[in-house]
Design a protein around this motif. Structure first.
Motif: not given
Length: 284
Positions: A136-160
């Protein structure tokens, strides 16, 4: 263009008109119009013809206009094999992720949160920033936005593969009669910014597949995966059937039927499914 003898029709011959992704790229502009007498260096389409899209990804908008089949010889528009011709409306984006707290990462983005996609589908948005669940993710701001993301794998991978849907329409079917459109996949449609009306309400007027002012049209076995707005919309048409279509990973209305429909809209919808979509439903 191939000539194929039709079984059971004596000496009547049907043509197969083939379209290849490379031919799409050769056409200037953002859209291709296919009509009885085409001006896009494509063959003219006549009753009984089958328009076959070769396997591959198509990035332009197609407009099927004034195609007139007959009850005995409808015009069929389909891929060479079901699901192999894909209308792709995505534009890849690069997000620079940084570790935030715990398993959560954050990145700056100019993409409206409703149009942000991961691997062809929309991510589930959470109203809370703290305690984000995996995936799931959460966004703050009104453009540009800050995206907070909790990847299922526990890390950001090249497959995303993050993307945004920058196209709003795959194909229009306009003032046609006795045609069948079936077997296509449509992925990653949306827009860079979700438009709002003067009351601040998000506008779902963008449509992926439209049927306008038609008679005796069948839309069958279409899979729409990832969209913002409306998946399939039928307007001011008669004797239109939408069946065995799958609309998923969307933000908006799955199938919309309105206008002057003879016999009421329910008779036109058969065995369709709306899956994994936010506020998506069959609407009329």
């Amino acid at each position: 263009r191939d000539l194929v003898r039709s079984r059971g029709l004596g000496d009547v011959y049907k043509r197969q008109v083939r379209i290849h992704p490379a031919e799409e790229k050769a056409v200037k502009g953002g859209g291709i119009i296919i009509k009885p007498e085409s001006k896009n260096k494509l063959p003219s389409i006549k009753p009984g013809d089958t328009v076959i899209f070769k396997a591959g990804k198509y990035k332009k908008k197609f407009r099927f206009e004034n195609l007139k089949g007959t009850r005995e010889q409808p015009i069929v528009i389909r891929p060479e094999k079901p699901g192999t011709a894909v209308f792709d409306g995505a534009e890849s984006i690069k997000l620079e992720w940084k570790k935030d707290k715990g398993l959560v990462f954050k990145a700056e983005s100019d993409v409206h949160p409703h149009a942000l996609q991961l691997n062809g589908g929309f991510i589930i948005h959470s109203k809370v920033r703290n305690g984000l669940k995996p995936g799931m993710y959460h966004v703050t701001g009104n453009g540009p936005w800050t995206v907070y993301y909790n990847p299922p794998e526990g890390k950001i991978t090249d497959s995303m593969r993050f993307s945004r849907g920058v196209r709003d329409t795959a194909f229009d079917i306009v003032t046609c009669s006795h045609i069948v459109v079936k077997g296509f996949r449509v992925i990653n449609f949306g827009m860079k910014n979700a438009p709002k009306d003067r009351f601040g309400i998000v506008n779902f007027g963008k449509v992926v597949v439209t049927v306008n002012n038609c008679d005796h049209v069948t839309v069958e076995d279409i899979e729409i995966n990832g969209f913002f707005g409306r998946g399939i919309s039928v307007n001011n048409s008669e004797n239109v059937t939408v069946k065995q279509c799958r609309v998923r990973n969307g933000y908006g209305i799955g199938i919309s039927v309105n206008g002057n429909m003879v016999g009421g809209p329910d008779r036109f919808l058969r065995n369709n499914r709306i899956l994994e979509s936010r506020i998506s439903h069959i609407y009329h």
